[in-house]
Write a protein that holds these residues in place. Structure first.
Motif, PDB file in Angstrom:
ATOM      1  N   THR A 126       3.982   1.621  -1.144  1.00 31.89           N
ATOM      2  CA  THR A 126       4.660   1.824  -2.433  1.00 31.89           C
ATOM      3  C   THR A 126       3.672   2.268  -3.508  1.00 31.89           C
ATOM      4  O   THR A 126       4.028   3.088  -4.355  1.00 31.89           O
ATOM      5  N   LEU A 127       2.447   1.757  -3.478  1.00 34.04           N
ATOM      6  CA  LEU A 127       1.432   2.220  -4.429  1.00 34.04           C
ATOM      7  C   LEU A 127       1.138   3.701  -4.219  1.00 34.04           C
ATOM      8  O   LEU A 127       1.005   4.462  -5.178  1.00 34.04           O
ATOM      9  N   LYS A 128       1.056   4.109  -2.966  1.00 36.52           N
ATOM     10  CA  LYS A 128       0.794   5.516  -2.656  1.00 36.52           C
ATOM     11  C   LYS A 128       1.958   6.393  -3.123  1.00 36.52           C
ATOM     12  O   LYS A 128       1.747   7.451  -3.719  1.00 36.52           O
ATOM     13  N   GLU A 129       3.205   5.934  -2.865  1.00 32.13           N
ATOM     14  CA  GLU A 129       4.378   6.699  -3.298  1.00 32.13           C
ATOM     15  C   GLU A 129       4.445   6.781  -4.821  1.00 32.13           C
ATOM     16  O   GLU A 129       4.776   7.831  -5.373  1.00 32.13           O
ATOM     17  N   LYS A 130       4.116   5.690  -5.489  1.00 37.48           N
ATOM     18  CA  LYS A 130       4.141   5.673  -6.953  1.00 37.48           C
ATOM     19  C   LYS A 130       3.096   6.638  -7.515  1.00 37.48           C
ATOM     20  O   LYS A 130       3.380   7.382  -8.457  1.00 37.48           O
ATOM     21  N   ALA A 131       1.907   6.620  -6.949  1.00 30.81           N
ATOM     22  CA  ALA A 131       0.858   7.545  -7.395  1.00 30.81           C
ATOM     23  C   ALA A 131       1.287   8.993  -7.171  1.00 30.81           C
ATOM     24  O   ALA A 131       1.050   9.863  -8.014  1.00 30.81           O
ATOM     25  N   GLU A 132       1.956   9.238  -6.042  1.00 28.78           N
ATOM     26  CA  GLU A 132       2.456  10.586  -5.741  1.00 28.78           C
ATOM     27  C   GLU A 132       3.524  11.011  -6.743  1.00 28.78           C
ATOM     28  O   GLU A 132       3.545  12.157  -7.193  1.00 28.78           O
TER      29      GLU A 132
ATOM     30  N   LYS B 208       0.832  -1.211   0.000  1.00 34.60           N
ATOM     31  CA  LYS B 208       0.000   0.000   0.000  1.00 34.60           C
ATOM     32  C   LYS B 208       0.862   1.254   0.000  1.00 34.60           C
ATOM     33  O   LYS B 208       0.561   2.230  -0.694  1.00 34.60           O
TER      34      LYS B 208
ATOM     35  N   ILE C  58       3.843   9.922  -9.853  1.00 39.90           N
ATOM     36  CA  ILE C  58       3.193  10.162 -11.140  1.00 39.90           C
ATOM     37  C   ILE C  58       2.491  11.519 -11.125  1.00 39.90           C
ATOM     38  O   ILE C  58       2.576  12.287 -12.090  1.00 39.90           O
ATOM     39  N   LYS C  59       1.835  11.816 -10.029  1.00 38.69           N
ATOM     40  CA  LYS C  59       1.086  13.070  -9.925  1.00 38.69           C
ATOM     41  C   LYS C  59       2.016  14.280  -9.944  1.00 38.69           C
ATOM     42  O   LYS C  59       1.734  15.274 -10.610  1.00 38.69           O
ATOM     43  N   ASN C  60       3.120  14.210  -9.205  1.00 37.93           N
ATOM     44  CA  ASN C  60       4.008  15.365  -9.068  1.00 37.93           C
ATOM     45  C   ASN C  60       5.372  15.146  -9.712  1.00 37.93           C
ATOM     46  O   ASN C  60       6.324  15.828  -9.371  1.00 37.93           O
TER      47      ASN C  60
END
Length: 193
Positions: A75-81, A73, A83-85
């Motif tokens: 690493t998924l959150k960090e990856k999404a962050e 969870k 991609i976003k920024n």
């Protein structure tokens, strides 16, 4: 001795034999129960130890499973962050150049000297290229190189002016770029045949 007495003695002897036999059977049963108890104690201890090990391993498994789930969870959150920024650093590097362009546009309305404006715009262009190169962008210079489909896209084929220029790039119509040695835009070129 009379027959009656004989009979009584025989009965009494039979009772004594029966009592001895019962005592022997009781003693054998007690010994067997005691032996079974001795055998059962180590088995019970091993069984208890095995159950404790199973519980310990189950606890470890549950903790490890929960830890892995949390890691997934996170690493998924960090990856999404990311991609976003992800472009934040590149955009921050470009903002000063955007400010320079705004100033150039404001000064173009007042300026009469075209050469000075050209020099100013050229300085902004050079600053822009330098900022992009610091981010890993490389401009391709294909003119004179051998045609390579990994880096070039042929838009025209022209007859070669000389024999040694066959298969080489004569002109670049649109500049190609690499980002950290990965082609992000192929150079559109004119190739000699």
């Amino acid at each position: 001795m009379s027959t009656q007495e004989n009979h009584n003695v025989e009965e009494e002897m039979a009772k004594q034999e029966e009592t001895v036999t019962e005592n022997a059977e009781q003693q054998a049963a007690a010994e067997a129960a005691e032996e079974q108890q001795e055998v059962a104690d180590p088995v019970m201890q091993e069984l208890k130890a095995a159950k404790a090990t199973i519980e310990e391993q189950k606890d470890k498994y549950l903790r490890l499973s929960a830890e892995f789930d949390n890691y997934r969870k996170r690493t998924l959150k960090e990856k999404a962050e990311l991609i976003k920024n992800g472009g934040e650093k590149a955009i921050s590097a470009i903002l000063p150049i955007l400010d320079d362009l705004e100033r150039a546009l404001q000064n173009m309305q007042k300026a009469d000297d075209v050469k000075a404006m050209y020099e100013g715009i050229d300085l902004i262009y050079q600053k822009f290229l330098k900022g992009l190169s610091q981010e890993g962008l490389q401009k391709m210079e294909p003119v004179g190189e051998a045609f390579d489909t990994d880096y070039h896209e042929a838009v025209a084929l022209v007859p070669a002016p000389s024999e040694d220029q066959k298969g080489k790039v004569l002109d670049c119509v649109q500049t190609g770029y690499k980002l950290n040695d990965k082609v992000i835009r192929h150079a559109k070129v004119v190739v000699a045949q």
